[in-house]
Design an enzyme around this catalytic site. Structure first.
Site, PDB file in Angstrom:
ATOM      1  N   ARG A 149      41.510  18.863  27.565  1.00 20.96           N
ATOM      2  CA  ARG A 149      40.726  20.088  27.717  1.00 20.96           C
ATOM      3  C   ARG A 149      41.654  21.307  27.692  1.00 20.96           C
ATOM      4  NH1 ARG A 149      38.265  23.885  30.704  1.00 20.96           N
ATOM      5  NH2 ARG A 149      36.019  23.838  31.060  1.00 20.96           N
ATOM      6  N   TYR A 162      16.796  25.499  32.584  1.00 24.57           N
ATOM      7  CA  TYR A 162      17.989  26.256  32.164  1.00 24.57           C
ATOM      8  C   TYR A 162      17.620  27.328  31.140  1.00 24.57           C
ATOM      9  CZ  TYR A 162      21.175  23.054  34.547  1.00 24.57           C
ATOM     10  OH  TYR A 162      21.857  22.350  35.502  1.00 24.57           O
ATOM     11  N   ARG A 172      36.432  15.462  34.430  1.00 23.45           N
ATOM     12  CA  ARG A 172      37.548  16.137  35.094  1.00 23.45           C
ATOM     13  C   ARG A 172      38.287  15.331  36.150  1.00 23.45           C
ATOM     14  NH1 ARG A 172      34.269  21.388  36.548  1.00 23.45           N
ATOM     15  NH2 ARG A 172      32.832  19.667  36.889  1.00 23.45           N
ATOM     16  N   ASP A 193      26.780  17.320  26.327  1.00 25.10           N
ATOM     17  CA  ASP A 193      26.089  17.894  27.474  1.00 25.10           C
ATOM     18  C   ASP A 193      24.616  18.049  27.145  1.00 25.10           C
ATOM     19  OD1 ASP A 193      26.955  19.263  30.207  1.00 25.10           O
ATOM     20  OD2 ASP A 193      25.241  20.348  29.397  1.00 25.10           O
ATOM     21  N   ARG A 210      28.634  10.538  34.168  1.00 23.79           N
ATOM     22  CA  ARG A 210      29.796  11.449  34.088  1.00 23.79           C
ATOM     23  C   ARG A 210      31.128  10.687  34.148  1.00 23.79           C
ATOM     24  NH1 ARG A 210      29.150  16.992  35.124  1.00 23.79           N
ATOM     25  NH2 ARG A 210      27.032  17.603  34.716  1.00 23.79           N
TER      26      ARG A 210
HETATM   27  O1  CP3 Z   1      28.090  11.114  31.618  1.00 31.56           O
HETATM   28  C1  CP3 Z   1      29.016  11.467  30.853  1.00 31.56           C
HETATM   29  O2  CP3 Z   1      30.212  11.206  31.075  1.00 31.56           O
HETATM   30  C2  CP3 Z   1      28.635  12.130  29.528  1.00 31.56           C
HETATM   31  C3  CP3 Z   1      28.782  13.544  29.453  1.00 31.56           C
HETATM   32  C4  CP3 Z   1      27.836  14.463  30.218  1.00 31.56           C
HETATM   33  C5  CP3 Z   1      28.246  15.745  30.660  1.00 31.56           C
HETATM   34  N1  CP3 Z   1      27.168  16.382  31.202  1.00 31.56           N
HETATM   35  C6  CP3 Z   1      29.598  16.291  30.525  1.00 31.56           C
HETATM   36  C7  CP3 Z   1      29.987  17.518  31.252  1.00 31.56           C
HETATM   37  C8  CP3 Z   1      26.494  14.325  30.554  1.00 31.56           C
HETATM   38  C9  CP3 Z   1      25.573  13.135  30.364  1.00 31.56           C
HETATM   39  C10 CP3 Z   1      26.074  15.539  31.155  1.00 31.56           C
HETATM   40  C11 CP3 Z   1      24.693  15.772  31.618  1.00 31.56           C
HETATM   41  C12 CP3 Z   1      24.373  17.041  32.283  1.00 31.56           C
HETATM   42  N2  CP3 Z   1      24.868  18.283  32.047  1.00 31.56           N
HETATM   43  C13 CP3 Z   1      23.343  17.170  33.241  1.00 31.56           C
HETATM   44  C14 CP3 Z   1      22.466  16.042  33.713  1.00 31.56           C
HETATM   45  C15 CP3 Z   1      23.091  15.182  34.722  1.00 31.56           C
HETATM   46  C16 CP3 Z   1      23.401  15.882  36.022  1.00 31.56           C
HETATM   47  O3  CP3 Z   1      24.594  16.005  36.333  1.00 31.56           O
HETATM   48  O4  CP3 Z   1      22.438  16.284  36.706  1.00 31.56           O
HETATM   49  C17 CP3 Z   1      23.281  18.519  33.633  1.00 31.56           C
HETATM   50  C18 CP3 Z   1      22.345  19.135  34.654  1.00 31.56           C
HETATM   51  C19 CP3 Z   1      24.251  19.221  32.854  1.00 31.56           C
HETATM   52  C20 CP3 Z   1      24.516  20.680  32.842  1.00 31.56           C
HETATM   53  C21 CP3 Z   1      25.916  20.983  33.202  1.00 31.56           C
HETATM   54  N3  CP3 Z   1      27.005  20.717  32.417  1.00 31.56           N
HETATM   55  C22 CP3 Z   1      26.397  21.629  34.376  1.00 31.56           C
HETATM   56  C23 CP3 Z   1      25.515  22.093  35.525  1.00 31.56           C
HETATM   57  C24 CP3 Z   1      27.782  21.740  34.255  1.00 31.56           C
HETATM   58  C25 CP3 Z   1      28.758  22.448  35.175  1.00 31.56           C
HETATM   59  C26 CP3 Z   1      28.953  21.779  36.460  1.00 31.56           C
HETATM   60  C27 CP3 Z   1      29.720  20.485  36.336  1.00 31.56           C
HETATM   61  O5  CP3 Z   1      29.223  19.477  36.856  1.00 31.56           O
HETATM   62  O6  CP3 Z   1      30.794  20.486  35.747  1.00 31.56           O
HETATM   63  C28 CP3 Z   1      28.161  21.112  33.046  1.00 31.56           C
HETATM   64  C29 CP3 Z   1      29.528  20.957  32.513  1.00 31.56           C
HETATM   65  C30 CP3 Z   1      29.993  19.591  32.127  1.00 31.56           C
HETATM   66  N4  CP3 Z   1      29.230  18.642  31.499  1.00 31.56           N
HETATM   67  C31 CP3 Z   1      31.296  19.057  32.303  1.00 31.56           C
HETATM   68  C32 CP3 Z   1      31.308  17.772  31.751  1.00 31.56           C
HETATM   69  C33 CP3 Z   1      32.482  16.827  31.655  1.00 31.56           C
HETATM   70  C34 CP3 Z   1      32.468  19.806  32.923  1.00 31.56           C
HETATM   71  C35 CP3 Z   1      33.081  20.663  31.867  1.00 31.56           C
HETATM   72  C36 CP3 Z   1      34.485  21.044  32.185  1.00 31.56           C
HETATM   73  O7  CP3 Z   1      34.652  22.044  32.905  1.00 31.56           O
HETATM   74  O8  CP3 Z   1      35.410  20.384  31.694  1.00 31.56           O
END
Ligand code: CP3
Length: 347
Positions: free
Chosen positions: A43, A154, A34, A80, A30
């Site tokens: 964003r 999911y 944010r 994502d 990640r």
């Molecule tokens: O690693 C990186 O920088 C690459 C981008 C990336 C995102 N999500 C961007 C994201 C990667 C590799 C993921 C993987 C992801 N997404 C996982 C596996 C890793 C982990 O964290 O367990 C999972 C379970 C998700 C599902 C997901 N996406 C959730 C539960 C959420 C909301 C909660 C949160 O952590 O923000 C997201 C949203 C998300 N994915 C954001 C980002 C930058 C936030 C979006 C925003 O509000 O701007």
């Protein structure tokens, strides 16, 4: 004069292929997102997370933002894991403060109405190609997907949950329907990761964020077997592209995961003792991890001692430095800078 014969691969890729480098190459799960003001600005301008993901220019820019600040060895595609179910036809929204929602939920595991739309995935491949073209050759481009189990949790529940109870119940109650869903996700994921590799990804990571709630037999069936299936099929198509498996929460089951799935490298979450992992994992297998994201928030001495402990445990094994899970929203940027200063020093 070069003393050690080493490949011409960039450091992160070389380590994933089994070479050791000191200091270790580093990227952070990640790493785009944010905690960075430049991400929040883009964003706000584009309106939402999915608008960013499906806009290849914006997604490529966001992928590169953390590299400009900190100089990571890897660029991870900004996207994502839930793009796979979205591209398969489930509705996807990221509501403010409530986490992702998929609709309709596949409560009975039946997915007949879902048909992958390659248009969704092509936009992601366009991002990979743009980033790769912009990257310095010393940086490795990483693609990724969710693992079938985590994606299924999911798809079935329609949202994230603490214990994945709904999906675990379905897997016990109707293993035939659930196996069919897993097989379908495997198939789409193999094509999706191949598309990323063909667009320029040099290694890929499988995120299994919810691997930790399964009993050992269920873990074998729904985590190890589908992962081995993906790895086997990808190796036929792309034998030289390393695959990192990240079964978060696997604990003691990590040893079986490493031995049986065929992944090239394993990601360790922060609950794994690095010394235990070094003793348990096959000799020479590259590892990635596993700084507690909260130690990065704490900074100072807590951060320094945690970093030293991890590096010392892996002082003879190929090691990619990373967090044990994604970087947390309120992580101070100065602490990330401090981490990179620490990592540039020899142990
Ligand atoms: O690693 C990186 O920088 C690459 C981008 C990336 C995102 N999500 C961007 C994201 C990667 C590799 C993921 C993987 C992801 N997404 C996982 C596996 C890793 C982990 O964290 O367990 C999972 C379970 C998700 C599902 C997901 N996406 C959730 C539960 C959420 C909301 C909660 C949160 O952590 O923000 C997201 C949203 C998300 N994915 C954001 C980002 C930058 C936030 C979006 C925003 O509000 O701007």
């Amino acid at each position: 004069m070069t003393v050690n014969p080493v490949s011409n691969d960039p450091p992160l890729l070389a380590v994933l292929k089994g070479e050791r480098r000191d200091p270790p190459p580093v990227w952070l799960m990640r790493q785009a997102g944010r905690y960075l003001p430049e991400y929040r600005a883009l964003r706000a301008e584009k309106g939402g997370f999915l608008e960013l993901v499906y806009d290849a220019d914006a997604a490529a820019e966001i992928t590169l933002q953390p590299l400009r600040r900190f100089g990571m060895d890897g660029a991870i595609l900004f996207s994502d894991i839930l793009i796979v179910p979205h591209g398969m036809g489930q509705g996807l929204t990221f509501g403010p403060g409530e986490g992702p929602q998929l609709s309709p939920p596949l409560s009975d595991g039946k997915f007949a109405q879902l048909e992958p739309n390659p248009e969704y995935f092509r936009k992601i491949y366009a991002t990979v190609a743009k980033v790769r073209a912009a990257l310095d050759p010393s940086v490795t481009m990483l693609g990724f997907a969710g693992s079938p189990w985590t994606i299924a949790t999911y798809m079935v529940a329609g949202h994230g949950s603490k214990d994945q109870a709904e999906t675990r119940r379905l897997a016990y109650k109707d293993p035939v329907a659930f196996q069919a869903l897993i097989d379908r996700i495997v198939q789409v994921t193999v094509d999706y990761l191949s598309g990323q590799i063909e667009a320029g990804a040099q290694a890929v990571q499988l995120f299994d964020s919810w691997a930790g709630t399964l009993s050992p037999a269920q873990f074998e069936r729904w985590v190890v077997a589908p992962t081995a299936d993906i790895v086997g099929r990808l190796m036929v198509r792309h034998p030289d592209v390393p695959i990192i498996g990240f079964p978060k929460g696997a604990g003691a089951k990590l040893a079986a995961y490493a031995a049986e799935t065929g992944v090239d490298a394993v990601g360790l979450d922060e609950t794994i003792d690095p010394a235990w992992a070094d003793a348990m994992l096959p000799e020479g297998m590259p590892v990635q991890g596993n700084l507690d994201p909260l130690a990065l928030i704490a900074g100072g001495e807590a951060l320094e001692s945690a970093v030293t402990r991890i590096r010392a445990a892996f002082d003879t094994r190929p090691h990619v430095f990373n967090l044990g899970h994604g970087i947390v929203l309120d992580t101070p940027i100065a602490h990330v800078e401090h981490l990179f200063e620490l990592l540039r020093k020899p142990l």
